[in-house]
Structure formats: structure tokens, C-alpha cells
Design a protein around this motif. Structure first.
Motif, PDB file in Angstrom:
ATOM      1  N   MET A  95     -63.655  28.353 -12.217  1.00  0.00           N
ATOM      2  CA  MET A  95     -63.894  27.128 -12.955  1.00  0.00           C
ATOM      3  C   MET A  95     -63.352  25.954 -12.158  1.00  0.00           C
ATOM      4  SD  MET A  95     -63.101  26.495 -16.909  1.00  0.00           S
ATOM      5  CE  MET A  95     -61.883  25.275 -17.265  1.00  0.00           C
ATOM      6  N   ASN A  96     -64.163  24.893 -12.039  1.00  0.00           N
ATOM      7  CA  ASN A  96     -63.786  23.730 -11.250  1.00  0.00           C
ATOM      8  C   ASN A  96     -63.203  22.656 -12.169  1.00  0.00           C
ATOM      9  OD1 ASN A  96     -63.539  21.656  -9.445  1.00  0.00           O
ATOM     10  ND2 ASN A  96     -65.704  21.600  -8.871  1.00  0.00           N
ATOM     11  N   ASN A  97     -61.938  22.372 -12.032  1.00  0.00           N
ATOM     12  CA  ASN A  97     -61.277  21.344 -12.846  1.00  0.00           C
ATOM     13  C   ASN A  97     -61.055  20.060 -12.067  1.00  0.00           C
ATOM     14  OD1 ASN A  97     -61.096  22.860 -15.192  1.00  0.00           O
ATOM     15  ND2 ASN A  97     -59.223  23.869 -14.500  1.00  0.00           N
ATOM     16  N   LYS A  98     -61.740  19.909 -10.954  1.00  0.00           N
ATOM     17  CA  LYS A  98     -61.569  18.736 -10.116  1.00  0.00           C
ATOM     18  C   LYS A  98     -62.252  17.524 -10.764  1.00  0.00           C
ATOM     19  CE  LYS A  98     -61.980  17.189  -5.413  1.00  0.00           C
ATOM     20  NZ  LYS A  98     -62.462  17.459  -4.076  1.00  0.00           N
ATOM     21  N   LYS A  99     -61.522  16.416 -10.824  1.00  0.00           N
ATOM     22  CA  LYS A  99     -62.050  15.178 -11.389  1.00  0.00           C
ATOM     23  C   LYS A  99     -63.141  14.636 -10.467  1.00  0.00           C
ATOM     24  CE  LYS A  99     -58.935  12.245 -13.149  1.00  0.00           C
ATOM     25  NZ  LYS A  99     -58.015  11.083 -13.300  1.00  0.00           N
ATOM     26  N   PRO A 100     -64.263  14.175 -11.024  1.00  0.00           N
ATOM     27  CA  PRO A 100     -65.327  13.596 -10.192  1.00  0.00           C
ATOM     28  C   PRO A 100     -64.819  12.388  -9.402  1.00  0.00           C
ATOM     29  CG  PRO A 100     -66.115  13.960 -12.429  1.00  0.00           C
ATOM     30  CD  PRO A 100     -64.634  14.203 -12.438  1.00  0.00           C
ATOM     31  N   ILE A 101     -65.456  12.128  -8.292  1.00  0.00           N
ATOM     32  CA  ILE A 101     -65.126  10.951  -7.481  1.00  0.00           C
ATOM     33  C   ILE A 101     -65.614   9.711  -8.215  1.00  0.00           C
ATOM     34  CG2 ILE A 101     -65.658   9.737  -5.336  1.00  0.00           C
ATOM     35  CD1 ILE A 101     -65.868  12.520  -4.025  1.00  0.00           C
ATOM     36  N   VAL A 102     -64.751   8.707  -8.271  1.00  0.00           N
ATOM     37  CA  VAL A 102     -65.098   7.433  -8.896  1.00  0.00           C
ATOM     38  C   VAL A 102     -65.098   6.369  -7.805  1.00  0.00           C
ATOM     39  CG1 VAL A 102     -64.432   5.679 -10.578  1.00  0.00           C
ATOM     40  CG2 VAL A 102     -64.130   8.112 -11.113  1.00  0.00           C
ATOM     41  N   LYS A 130     -70.930   7.062 -15.186  1.00  0.00           N
ATOM     42  CA  LYS A 130     -71.928   7.563 -14.239  1.00  0.00           C
ATOM     43  C   LYS A 130     -73.178   6.712 -14.432  1.00  0.00           C
ATOM     44  CE  LYS A 130     -72.459  12.024 -13.842  1.00  0.00           C
ATOM     45  NZ  LYS A 130     -72.888  13.414 -14.154  1.00  0.00           N
ATOM     46  N   PHE A 131     -73.614   6.092 -13.367  1.00  0.00           N
ATOM     47  CA  PHE A 131     -74.787   5.232 -13.466  1.00  0.00           C
ATOM     48  C   PHE A 131     -76.057   6.068 -13.447  1.00  0.00           C
ATOM     49  CE2 PHE A 131     -71.813   1.971 -12.982  1.00  0.00           C
ATOM     50  CZ  PHE A 131     -72.431   0.774 -13.297  1.00  0.00           C
ATOM     51  N   LYS A 171     -61.549  14.352 -18.314  1.00  0.00           N
ATOM     52  CA  LYS A 171     -62.644  15.006 -19.049  1.00  0.00           C
ATOM     53  C   LYS A 171     -63.863  14.089 -19.083  1.00  0.00           C
ATOM     54  CE  LYS A 171     -60.376  18.649 -20.597  1.00  0.00           C
ATOM     55  NZ  LYS A 171     -60.641  19.997 -20.220  1.00  0.00           N
ATOM     56  N   GLU A 172     -65.020  14.706 -19.012  1.00  0.00           N
ATOM     57  CA  GLU A 172     -66.268  13.968 -19.140  1.00  0.00           C
ATOM     58  C   GLU A 172     -66.724  14.001 -20.591  1.00  0.00           C
ATOM     59  OE1 GLU A 172     -68.051  16.185 -15.633  1.00  0.00           O
ATOM     60  OE2 GLU A 172     -68.927  14.174 -15.394  1.00  0.00           O
ATOM     61  N   ALA A 203     -71.645  11.379 -19.203  1.00  0.00           N
ATOM     62  CA  ALA A 203     -71.726  10.325 -18.193  1.00  0.00           C
ATOM     63  C   ALA A 203     -70.537   9.370 -18.275  1.00  0.00           C
ATOM     64  CB  ALA A 203     -73.026   9.551 -18.366  1.00  0.00           C
ATOM     65  N   ILE A 204     -69.536   9.736 -19.067  1.00  0.00           N
ATOM     66  CA  ILE A 204     -68.333   8.922 -19.217  1.00  0.00           C
ATOM     67  C   ILE A 204     -67.150   9.777 -18.779  1.00  0.00           C
ATOM     68  CG2 ILE A 204     -66.906   7.594 -20.822  1.00  0.00           C
ATOM     69  CD1 ILE A 204     -69.847   6.577 -20.557  1.00  0.00           C
ATOM     70  N   LEU A 205     -66.291   9.209 -17.952  1.00  0.00           N
ATOM     71  CA  LEU A 205     -65.125   9.925 -17.462  1.00  0.00           C
ATOM     72  C   LEU A 205     -63.859   9.256 -17.981  1.00  0.00           C
ATOM     73  CD1 LEU A 205     -64.024  12.150 -15.498  1.00  0.00           C
ATOM     74  CD2 LEU A 205     -63.886  10.307 -13.799  1.00  0.00           C
TER      75      LEU A 205
END
Length: 111
Positions: A1-8, A32-33, A74-75, A66-68
Motif C-alpha cells: 500500500m502506497n501512503n506517499k502524499k501526492p506531489i503538490v 488536483k486540476f 488524505k485525498e 481531487a482534494i488533498l
């Protein structure tokens, strides 16, 4: 399981997604656009760093995550975020004035 925060992406983005434009304690949301599927700290950051025009999320896609939350990583689904005053996962408060900017990100007229 990937718990890495998305790049902003953005200007001077901190670890909780605040940027040069919005940097108060409650400015912890990245979006997220729809146009590029990239997370940005805010609309102004997208405008300054991208070479394309932003596209708004159509209402029939508001169930997509689409919201971080910059506090817990968490998304959230768009519709969840739009009706919340705090993160449902970590309870960090959101900036209630962000709702003034919903028309920049979300198609408010699409029925």
C-alpha cells in the motif's frame, strides 16, 4: 500500500501545501486540476507555472478524489470537501473563505 502524499506544485509550497499566495494556518488544501490532473496549492500557482488554461471540474465528476488535505495527506472527493469545514480524517479546520473560490475550480452551473 502506497501512503506517499501526492506531489503538490506551486510557489514556495510547504509540507502542508501552503503557498506564497495562501499561507495561513487553515490554508491546507491542494486541488488536483481537471485539465492536467496535477495537484496545485492554488489557482494562482497553476496560472503562474502552467502554459495552459485551467479547466473546471464538471459536476458529474465531483465524486472523484481531487482534494488533498495538507495536514494528513488524505485525498477527498470534491463533494465531500465542498460540504466540510474540516478534514473528515484528521479534523484540521479548512479555510472557510475557500468556498469563495469554488467557481475557479468547479463548474457551478453544470446541472
Amino acid at each position: 500500500m502506497n501512503n506517499k502524499k501526492p506531489i503538490v506544485k506551486g510557489l514556495e509550497v510547504d509540507r502542508e501545501t501552503r503557498c506564497a499566495h495562501y499561507h495561513t494556518e487553515v490554508d491546507i488544501i491542494a486541488i488536483k486540476f481537471y485539465c492536467c490532473q496535477e495537484y496545485y496549492a492554488c489557482y494562482d500557482c497553476h496560472e503562474e507555472l502552467e502554459d495552459h488554461s485551467p479547466e473546471k471540474w464538471p459536476k458529474d465528476k465531483w465524486e472523484q478524489k481531487a482534494i488533498l488535505c495538507g495536514s494528513c495527506g488524505k485525498e477527498l472527493a470534491i463533494h465531500t470537501y465542498m460540504s466540510a469545514s474540516e478534514c473528515p480524517h484528521c479534523t484540521h479546520p479548512f479555510n472557510e473563505r475557500c468556498s469563495n473560490h469554488f467557481p475557479l475550480y468547479f463548474d457551478m452551473n453544470n446541472k
